[in-house]
Design an enzyme around this catalytic site. Sequence first.
Site, mmCIF file in Angstrom:
data_model
loop_
_atom_site.group_PDB
_atom_site.id
_atom_site.type_symbol
_atom_site.label_atom_id
_atom_site.label_comp_id
_atom_site.label_asym_id
_atom_site.label_seq_id
_atom_site.Cartn_x
_atom_site.Cartn_y
_atom_site.Cartn_z
ATOM 1 N N HIS A 12 12.658 19.894 -38.510
ATOM 2 C CA HIS A 12 13.527 19.215 -37.735
ATOM 3 C C HIS A 12 13.245 20.398 -36.879
ATOM 4 O O HIS A 12 14.959 21.013 -37.252
ATOM 5 C CB HIS A 12 14.219 18.302 -37.882
ATOM 6 C CG HIS A 12 15.128 17.618 -36.372
ATOM 7 N ND1 HIS A 12 15.681 16.635 -36.455
ATOM 8 C CD2 HIS A 12 16.170 18.892 -35.414
ATOM 9 C CE1 HIS A 12 16.383 16.538 -35.421
ATOM 10 N NE2 HIS A 12 15.851 18.081 -34.281
ATOM 11 N N HIS A 14 13.616 22.632 -32.944
ATOM 12 C CA HIS A 14 13.400 23.304 -31.399
ATOM 13 C C HIS A 14 13.289 24.380 -31.421
ATOM 14 O O HIS A 14 13.629 25.143 -31.593
ATOM 15 C CB HIS A 14 14.645 22.636 -30.383
ATOM 16 C CG HIS A 14 15.549 21.436 -30.628
ATOM 17 N ND1 HIS A 14 14.958 20.409 -30.201
ATOM 18 C CD2 HIS A 14 16.588 20.874 -32.517
ATOM 19 C CE1 HIS A 14 15.656 19.226 -29.961
ATOM 20 N NE2 HIS A 14 16.896 19.521 -31.486
ATOM 21 N N HIS A 166 18.433 14.535 -39.258
ATOM 22 C CA HIS A 166 19.931 15.166 -38.805
ATOM 23 C C HIS A 166 21.140 13.804 -39.552
ATOM 24 O O HIS A 166 22.003 14.473 -38.821
ATOM 25 C CB HIS A 166 20.209 16.119 -38.124
ATOM 26 C CG HIS A 166 20.123 15.772 -36.885
ATOM 27 N ND1 HIS A 166 21.185 14.200 -36.378
ATOM 28 C CD2 HIS A 166 19.370 15.610 -35.620
ATOM 29 C CE1 HIS A 166 20.671 14.041 -35.474
ATOM 30 N NE2 HIS A 166 19.338 14.685 -34.533
ATOM 31 N N ASP A 238 17.004 21.046 -37.181
ATOM 32 C CA ASP A 238 17.704 21.071 -36.150
ATOM 33 C C ASP A 238 17.690 22.575 -35.746
ATOM 34 O O ASP A 238 19.265 23.027 -34.959
ATOM 35 C CB ASP A 238 18.421 20.617 -36.335
ATOM 36 C CG ASP A 238 19.236 19.333 -34.721
ATOM 37 O OD1 ASP A 238 18.413 19.398 -33.792
ATOM 38 O OD2 ASP A 238 20.057 18.873 -34.546
HETATM 39 O O1 DOR Z 1 23.436 19.942 -31.581
HETATM 40 C C1 DOR Z 1 21.960 19.709 -30.423
HETATM 41 N N1 DOR Z 1 21.087 19.998 -30.387
HETATM 42 N N2 DOR Z 1 21.820 18.741 -30.908
HETATM 43 C C2 DOR Z 1 20.469 17.345 -30.594
HETATM 44 O O2 DOR Z 1 20.421 16.093 -31.200
HETATM 45 C C3 DOR Z 1 19.662 18.401 -29.564
HETATM 46 C C4 DOR Z 1 19.595 19.841 -30.510
HETATM 47 C C5 DOR Z 1 19.410 20.263 -29.040
HETATM 48 O O3 DOR Z 1 18.167 20.264 -28.151
HETATM 49 O O4 DOR Z 1 19.785 21.488 -28.318
HETATM 50 ZN ZN ZN Z 2 16.961 18.420 -32.935
#
Ligand code: DOR
Ligand code: ZN
Length: 336
Positions: A12, A14, A166, A238
Amino acid sequence: MEITLDSPLDMHLHLRDGDMLKLTAPLSADFAGAVIMPNLVPPITTPDKMAAYSGRIREAMGDSPFTRYMTLFFTPQTEATLKCIRNTPEFFGFKLYPAGITTNSEGGIAHMDDADSTLRMMEEMDIPLLVHGESHGFVMDRETEFLAVYRDLATRYPKLRISMEHITTAAALELLDEFENLCATVTLQHLIITLDDVAGGALNPHLFCKPIAKRPGDRDALLQAALNGHPRLMFGSDSAPHPLHRKECCGCAAGVFTAPLALPRLAALFAEHHALGKLQDFVSGNACRIFGLAPVSKQVTLTDTPMHVPASYRSFGQQVVPMYAGQDIAWSIKKA
Ligand code: DOR
Ligand code: ZN
């Protein structure tokens, strides 16, 4: 002490886009691959957008071999589109966000019934579903309130592989044990911190994420499950970078940036608890088995020599503050 991991995966991640992608991609390059989140602005909703984004990630990774497991932002689909998507190389699954629940999720699902026909087809076609499982209730109860939805999904679509993304509570772990078609990811921070670390003393915006860190009992249950080698629990960082000015401000964005230190800190954590032998499955083996993955082959050796985490990472005009900024972590990656 040392451990060599075979093809570690971040289930997971980003990476963002543009200059932020250029900064973040190389910082995940010690992983053999990752499941890439689609919540860009606008979100990745079509196979074409996904293929283009995947190409930009490949470019940003430079020479590093890295398997991109791409996701599409869940929206209702036709059978023809699903059939086409299923055969797209690099496609991993759909990420379902309840509408408005977190960063860039406004176009998510407002009523789960709207997802029914797509979920049925995904079940038939064996396309995984990844879910941001939070309700719109009180912030500490959002995940537990959502467990009823997970239960419903796991029951209604018994062959659908559903990843509870998560997870942050002991209750989510209990549900995981009830249904064979559920699996879950857990982040580094949720194995270590509680709400106290975020807001119990001076507010720490760099530890603010969604779902928010919970109680000591939740953190301890998640850590025990990871250390005991729970077969359906996978590492998913995450890691969610935001520019410094979006974190150190009023209206702080949710997300903890852990990618560059995740493997060293995990090794230190598992070593502290005499569980290094369970790390391989947590960071790769479980995911490969559950989803039949075969990422690029990459060996990463971790050693108990400290790593100094920089105060921030800067390049391409971007600046991001990581977890443990300015601190030492007991383990590091051994460079050849
Ligand atoms: O803390 C988070 N940041 N939770 C999420 O679900 C999205 C993520 C983000 O894209 O910044
Ligand atoms: Zn996420």
